[in-house]
Scaffold this motif. Sequence first.
Motif, PDB file in Angstrom:
ATOM      1  N   LEU A 140      28.997 -23.224  -3.270  1.00  0.00           N
ATOM      2  CA  LEU A 140      27.840 -22.728  -3.603  1.00  0.00           C
ATOM      3  C   LEU A 140      27.400 -22.006  -4.941  1.00  0.00           C
ATOM      4  O   LEU A 140      26.348 -22.042  -5.398  1.00  0.00           O
ATOM      5  CB  LEU A 140      27.854 -21.352  -2.463  1.00  0.00           C
ATOM      6  N   ALA A 141      28.622 -21.916  -5.512  1.00  0.00           N
ATOM      7  CA  ALA A 141      28.558 -21.414  -6.777  1.00  0.00           C
ATOM      8  C   ALA A 141      28.480 -22.285  -7.880  1.00  0.00           C
ATOM      9  O   ALA A 141      27.981 -22.250  -8.913  1.00  0.00           O
ATOM     10  CB  ALA A 141      29.793 -20.615  -7.256  1.00  0.00           C
ATOM     11  N   SER A 142      28.816 -23.629  -7.770  1.00  0.00           N
ATOM     12  CA  SER A 142      28.751 -24.675  -8.699  1.00  0.00           C
ATOM     13  C   SER A 142      27.375 -25.002  -9.294  1.00  0.00           C
ATOM     14  O   SER A 142      27.294 -25.204 -10.501  1.00  0.00           O
ATOM     15  CB  SER A 142      29.303 -25.771  -8.126  1.00  0.00           C
ATOM     16  N   PRO A 143      26.158 -24.923  -8.628  1.00  0.00           N
ATOM     17  CA  PRO A 143      24.828 -24.884  -9.198  1.00  0.00           C
ATOM     18  C   PRO A 143      24.778 -23.908 -10.302  1.00  0.00           C
ATOM     19  O   PRO A 143      23.935 -24.182 -11.414  1.00  0.00           O
ATOM     20  CB  PRO A 143      23.669 -25.135  -8.052  1.00  0.00           C
ATOM     21  N   LEU A 144      25.179 -22.774 -10.141  1.00  0.00           N
ATOM     22  CA  LEU A 144      25.079 -21.451 -10.947  1.00  0.00           C
ATOM     23  C   LEU A 144      25.610 -21.714 -12.235  1.00  0.00           C
ATOM     24  O   LEU A 144      25.241 -21.519 -13.394  1.00  0.00           O
ATOM     25  CB  LEU A 144      25.312 -20.202 -10.452  1.00  0.00           C
ATOM     26  N   ALA A 145      26.876 -22.593 -12.404  1.00  0.00           N
ATOM     27  CA  ALA A 145      27.485 -22.857 -13.373  1.00  0.00           C
ATOM     28  C   ALA A 145      26.722 -23.769 -14.453  1.00  0.00           C
ATOM     29  O   ALA A 145      27.042 -23.623 -15.489  1.00  0.00           O
ATOM     30  CB  ALA A 145      29.040 -23.221 -13.064  1.00  0.00           C
ATOM     31  N   VAL A 146      26.197 -24.567 -13.991  1.00  0.00           N
ATOM     32  CA  VAL A 146      25.531 -25.550 -14.589  1.00  0.00           C
ATOM     33  C   VAL A 146      24.047 -25.319 -14.895  1.00  0.00           C
ATOM     34  O   VAL A 146      23.545 -26.165 -15.657  1.00  0.00           O
ATOM     35  CB  VAL A 146      25.629 -27.147 -14.000  1.00  0.00           C
ATOM     36  N   ALA A 147      23.545 -24.246 -14.448  1.00  0.00           N
ATOM     37  CA  ALA A 147      22.174 -23.784 -14.613  1.00  0.00           C
ATOM     38  C   ALA A 147      21.778 -23.529 -16.093  1.00  0.00           C
ATOM     39  O   ALA A 147      22.614 -23.022 -16.962  1.00  0.00           O
ATOM     40  CB  ALA A 147      21.843 -22.454 -13.918  1.00  0.00           C
ATOM     41  N   GLY A 148      20.548 -23.943 -16.607  1.00  0.00           N
ATOM     42  CA  GLY A 148      20.220 -23.738 -17.827  1.00  0.00           C
ATOM     43  C   GLY A 148      19.788 -22.227 -18.193  1.00  0.00           C
ATOM     44  O   GLY A 148      19.901 -21.503 -17.083  1.00  0.00           O
ATOM     45  N   PRO A 149      19.570 -22.080 -19.293  1.00  0.00           N
ATOM     46  CA  PRO A 149      19.024 -20.632 -19.896  1.00  0.00           C
ATOM     47  C   PRO A 149      17.732 -20.355 -19.305  1.00  0.00           C
ATOM     48  O   PRO A 149      17.020 -21.190 -18.791  1.00  0.00           O
ATOM     49  CB  PRO A 149      18.978 -20.799 -21.331  1.00  0.00           C
ATOM     50  N   GLU A 150      17.344 -19.110 -19.341  1.00  0.00           N
ATOM     51  CA  GLU A 150      16.121 -18.444 -18.657  1.00  0.00           C
ATOM     52  C   GLU A 150      15.300 -18.331 -20.266  1.00  0.00           C
ATOM     53  O   GLU A 150      15.753 -17.564 -20.895  1.00  0.00           O
ATOM     54  CB  GLU A 150      16.285 -17.331 -18.156  1.00  0.00           C
ATOM     55  N   CYS A 151      14.034 -19.035 -20.251  1.00  0.00           N
ATOM     56  CA  CYS A 151      13.492 -19.218 -21.509  1.00  0.00           C
ATOM     57  C   CYS A 151      12.373 -18.125 -21.399  1.00  0.00           C
ATOM     58  O   CYS A 151      12.066 -17.292 -22.591  1.00  0.00           O
ATOM     59  CB  CYS A 151      13.117 -20.453 -21.830  1.00  0.00           C
ATOM     60  N   THR A 152      11.541 -17.925 -20.529  1.00  0.00           N
ATOM     61  CA  THR A 152      10.341 -16.982 -20.466  1.00  0.00           C
ATOM     62  C   THR A 152       9.862 -16.585 -19.155  1.00  0.00           C
ATOM     63  O   THR A 152      10.266 -17.325 -18.216  1.00  0.00           O
ATOM     64  CB  THR A 152       9.147 -17.758 -21.288  1.00  0.00           C
TER      65      THR A 152
END
Length: 88
Positions: free
Chosen positions: A11-23
Amino acid sequence: MRKLLLLSLVLASPLAVAGPECTTTDKAQWQDQAKFQENLKAQGYDIKKFKVTGGNCYEIYGWDKDKRKVEVYFDPVSGKVIKEEIED
């Protein structure tokens, strides 16, 4: 116990590869995607893939003017580079 640990890792793995928050700016204020890509090409980028991320970024995969493989996240309002990964 092992099943719980495995489940939490999955469950945590998608969070580890998530990109940045831009706007958080409304999409009506974003730069036009086609024009944005044309500006990048004029700067020497060769775009293989362009997408809008879940973090509200314009993201490209391709090559920069020095022919290095890149993955770049841009703020779609300002055009500022938020995160850049260069592979030599």
